[in-house]
Scaffold this motif. Structure first.
Motif, PDB file in Angstrom:
ATOM      1  N   TYR A   1      10.186  16.882  30.903  1.00 21.40           N
ATOM      2  CA  TYR A   1      11.135  16.173  31.158  1.00 21.40           C
ATOM      3  C   TYR A   1      11.077  15.113  32.143  1.00 21.40           C
ATOM      4  CZ  TYR A   1      13.807  19.699  28.593  1.00 21.40           C
ATOM      5  OH  TYR A   1      14.178  20.433  27.522  1.00 21.40           O
ATOM      6  N   ARG A   2      11.689  13.973  31.962  1.00 18.02           N
ATOM      7  CA  ARG A   2      11.507  12.629  32.983  1.00 18.02           C
ATOM      8  C   ARG A   2      12.873  12.304  33.219  1.00 18.02           C
ATOM      9  NH1 ARG A   2       7.111   9.955  33.203  1.00 18.02           N
ATOM     10  NH2 ARG A   2       6.408  11.092  31.126  1.00 18.02           N
ATOM     11  N   LEU A   3      13.240  11.924  34.306  1.00 14.26           N
ATOM     12  CA  LEU A   3      14.626  11.078  34.961  1.00 14.26           C
ATOM     13  C   LEU A   3      14.526   9.834  34.029  1.00 14.26           C
ATOM     14  CD1 LEU A   3      16.922  11.128  36.713  1.00 14.26           C
ATOM     15  CD2 LEU A   3      15.704  10.047  38.576  1.00 14.26           C
ATOM     16  N   ASN A   4      15.777   9.574  33.673  1.00 13.17           N
ATOM     17  CA  ASN A   4      16.068   8.331  33.137  1.00 13.17           C
ATOM     18  C   ASN A   4      16.873   7.513  34.386  1.00 13.17           C
ATOM     19  OD1 ASN A   4      16.642   6.114  31.702  1.00 13.17           O
ATOM     20  ND2 ASN A   4      17.653   6.925  29.942  1.00 13.17           N
ATOM     21  N   ALA A   5      16.073   6.914  34.863  1.00 15.14           N
ATOM     22  CA  ALA A   5      16.784   5.993  36.242  1.00 15.14           C
ATOM     23  C   ALA A   5      17.787   5.058  35.790  1.00 15.14           C
ATOM     24  CB  ALA A   5      15.675   5.658  37.052  1.00 15.14           C
ATOM     25  N   THR A   6      17.419   4.578  34.624  1.00 19.32           N
ATOM     26  CA  THR A   6      18.458   3.467  34.299  1.00 19.32           C
ATOM     27  C   THR A   6      19.890   3.828  34.025  1.00 19.32           C
ATOM     28  OG1 THR A   6      16.839   2.175  33.105  1.00 19.32           O
ATOM     29  CG2 THR A   6      18.912   1.631  32.155  1.00 19.32           C
ATOM     30  N   VAL A   7      20.206   5.284  33.356  1.00 24.34           N
ATOM     31  CA  VAL A   7      21.305   5.504  33.242  1.00 24.34           C
ATOM     32  C   VAL A   7      21.818   6.320  34.453  1.00 24.34           C
ATOM     33  CG1 VAL A   7      22.703   7.678  32.165  1.00 24.34           C
ATOM     34  CG2 VAL A   7      21.041   6.298  30.856  1.00 24.34           C
ATOM     35  N   ALA A   8      21.167   6.777  35.383  1.00 26.72           N
ATOM     36  CA  ALA A   8      21.379   7.324  36.779  1.00 26.72           C
ATOM     37  C   ALA A   8      22.192   6.074  37.550  1.00 26.72           C
ATOM     38  CB  ALA A   8      20.403   7.864  37.319  1.00 26.72           C
ATOM     39  N   GLU A   9      21.303   4.726  37.448  1.00 26.14           N
ATOM     40  CA  GLU A   9      21.997   3.606  38.196  1.00 26.14           C
ATOM     41  C   GLU A   9      23.030   3.017  37.562  1.00 26.14           C
ATOM     42  OE1 GLU A   9      18.406   1.000  38.211  1.00 26.14           O
ATOM     43  OE2 GLU A   9      17.350   2.151  39.483  1.00 26.14           O
TER      44      GLU A   9
ATOM     45  N   GLY B   1      22.220  11.307  28.914  1.00 30.42           N
ATOM     46  CA  GLY B   1      21.231  10.274  29.055  1.00 30.42           C
ATOM     47  C   GLY B   1      20.598  10.493  30.200  1.00 30.42           C
ATOM     48  N   LEU B   2      20.746  11.256  31.103  1.00 27.27           N
ATOM     49  CA  LEU B   2      20.158  11.289  32.491  1.00 27.27           C
ATOM     50  C   LEU B   2      18.577  11.827  32.634  1.00 27.27           C
ATOM     51  CD1 LEU B   2      23.208  12.925  34.432  1.00 27.27           C
ATOM     52  CD2 LEU B   2      22.197  10.442  34.526  1.00 27.27           C
ATOM     53  N   ILE B   3      18.280  12.415  31.568  1.00 31.47           N
ATOM     54  CA  ILE B   3      16.919  12.717  31.441  1.00 31.47           C
ATOM     55  C   ILE B   3      16.467  12.530  29.908  1.00 31.47           C
ATOM     56  CG2 ILE B   3      16.940  14.647  33.254  1.00 31.47           C
ATOM     57  CD1 ILE B   3      16.950  16.692  31.038  1.00 31.47           C
ATOM     58  N   THR B   4      15.044  12.470  29.798  1.00 38.55           N
ATOM     59  CA  THR B   4      14.571  12.360  28.718  1.00 38.55           C
ATOM     60  C   THR B   4      13.584  13.387  28.363  1.00 38.55           C
ATOM     61  OG1 THR B   4      12.832  11.047  28.995  1.00 38.55           O
ATOM     62  CG2 THR B   4      14.728   9.896  28.273  1.00 38.55           C
ATOM     63  N   ALA B   5      13.162  13.797  27.022  1.00 31.78           N
ATOM     64  CA  ALA B   5      12.239  14.975  26.677  1.00 31.78           C
ATOM     65  C   ALA B   5      11.193  14.539  25.937  1.00 31.78           C
ATOM     66  CB  ALA B   5      13.090  16.161  26.118  1.00 31.78           C
ATOM     67  N   GLU B   6       9.887  14.827  26.240  1.00 32.57           N
ATOM     68  CA  GLU B   6       8.762  14.499  25.480  1.00 32.57           C
ATOM     69  C   GLU B   6       8.021  15.698  25.074  1.00 32.57           C
ATOM     70  OE1 GLU B   6       4.928  11.888  26.101  1.00 32.57           O
ATOM     71  OE2 GLU B   6       6.742  10.916  26.456  1.00 32.57           O
ATOM     72  N   ARG B   7       7.972  16.291  23.852  1.00 36.51           N
ATOM     73  CA  ARG B   7       7.243  17.091  23.355  1.00 36.51           C
ATOM     74  C   ARG B   7       5.846  16.969  23.353  1.00 36.51           C
ATOM     75  NH1 ARG B   7       8.469  22.234  21.530  1.00 36.51           N
ATOM     76  NH2 ARG B   7      10.450  21.725  21.221  1.00 36.51           N
ATOM     77  N   ASP B   8       4.799  17.744  23.925  1.00 39.57           N
ATOM     78  CA  ASP B   8       3.561  17.728  23.774  1.00 39.57           C
ATOM     79  C   ASP B   8       2.907  19.420  23.336  1.00 39.57           C
ATOM     80  OD1 ASP B   8       0.716  17.243  23.893  1.00 39.57           O
ATOM     81  OD2 ASP B   8       0.580  17.537  26.229  1.00 39.57           O
ATOM     82  N   GLY B   9       2.912  19.358  21.872  1.00 39.62           N
ATOM     83  CA  GLY B   9       2.451  20.887  21.396  1.00 39.62           C
ATOM     84  C   GLY B   9       3.714  21.651  21.500  1.00 39.62           C
ATOM     85  N   VAL B  10       3.872  22.685  22.353  1.00 37.85           N
ATOM     86  CA  VAL B  10       4.587  23.679  22.522  1.00 37.85           C
ATOM     87  C   VAL B  10       5.386  23.280  24.028  1.00 37.85           C
ATOM     88  CG1 VAL B  10       3.859  25.559  21.347  1.00 37.85           C
ATOM     89  CG2 VAL B  10       3.017  25.334  23.649  1.00 37.85           C
TER      90      VAL B  10
ATOM     91  N   THR C   1       7.177  19.881  33.562  1.00 43.65           N
ATOM     92  CA  THR C   1       7.601  20.466  32.279  1.00 43.65           C
ATOM     93  C   THR C   1       8.808  21.544  32.479  1.00 43.65           C
ATOM     94  OG1 THR C   1       6.273  22.391  33.063  1.00 43.65           O
ATOM     95  CG2 THR C   1       4.790  20.773  31.986  1.00 43.65           C
ATOM     96  N   ALA C   2       9.372  21.952  31.255  1.00 48.29           N
ATOM     97  CA  ALA C   2      10.515  22.949  31.170  1.00 48.29           C
ATOM     98  C   ALA C   2      10.122  23.831  31.930  1.00 48.29           C
ATOM     99  CB  ALA C   2      10.886  23.257  29.776  1.00 48.29           C
ATOM    100  N   GLY C   3       8.854  24.524  31.801  1.00 44.29           N
ATOM    101  CA  GLY C   3       8.666  25.911  32.520  1.00 44.29           C
ATOM    102  C   GLY C   3       8.543  25.629  33.951  1.00 44.29           C
TER     103      GLY C   3
END
Length: 107
Positions: A67-75, A54-63, A28-30
């Motif tokens: 964040y998740r690593l986008n390994a494809t772009v890193a590679e 494009g190195l990370i993606t964000a997914e909101r769950d309420g508030v 989480t961002a926190g």
């Protein structure tokens, strides 16, 4: 992927540390912000730079934002950088021939 965005994003040590933390899975961002002694707006700026690259993606769950690593772009970025240096074997320091000794004429 724009390599300039990736290189800019990776140029800051906090952003590289964020990537390192995300290698083990989403956070989480926190939880990420707790690991750094900077303000939340500063962390948001770092997250934005990593997302723009494009190195990370964000997914909101309420508030909460995960964040998740986008390994494809890193590679892809690693592949592009490796391509800049070629695929030939680069001699290590031990394999390089010794430097010529200085002569009296060289100053």
């Amino acid at each position: 992927m724009k390599i300039n965005h990736v290189l800019k994003a990776l140029s800051h040590p906090i952003r590289r540390d964020i990537i390192a933390h995300l290698r083990n899975g989403s956070m989480t961002a926190g939880a990420l912000a707790e690991k750094f002694d900077v303000s939340k707006p500063t962390m948001s700026t770092h997250f934005a730079a990593l997302k723009e690259a494009g190195l990370i993606t964000a997914e909101r769950d309420g508030v909460t934002i995960h964040y998740r690593l986008n390994a494809t772009v890193a590679e892809e970025a690693i592949g592009m950088l490796m391509g800049l240096f070629g695929t030939q074997h680069m001699p290590s320091v031990q394999e390089q021939p010794p430097a010529p000794e200085e002569t009296e004429n060289e100053i």
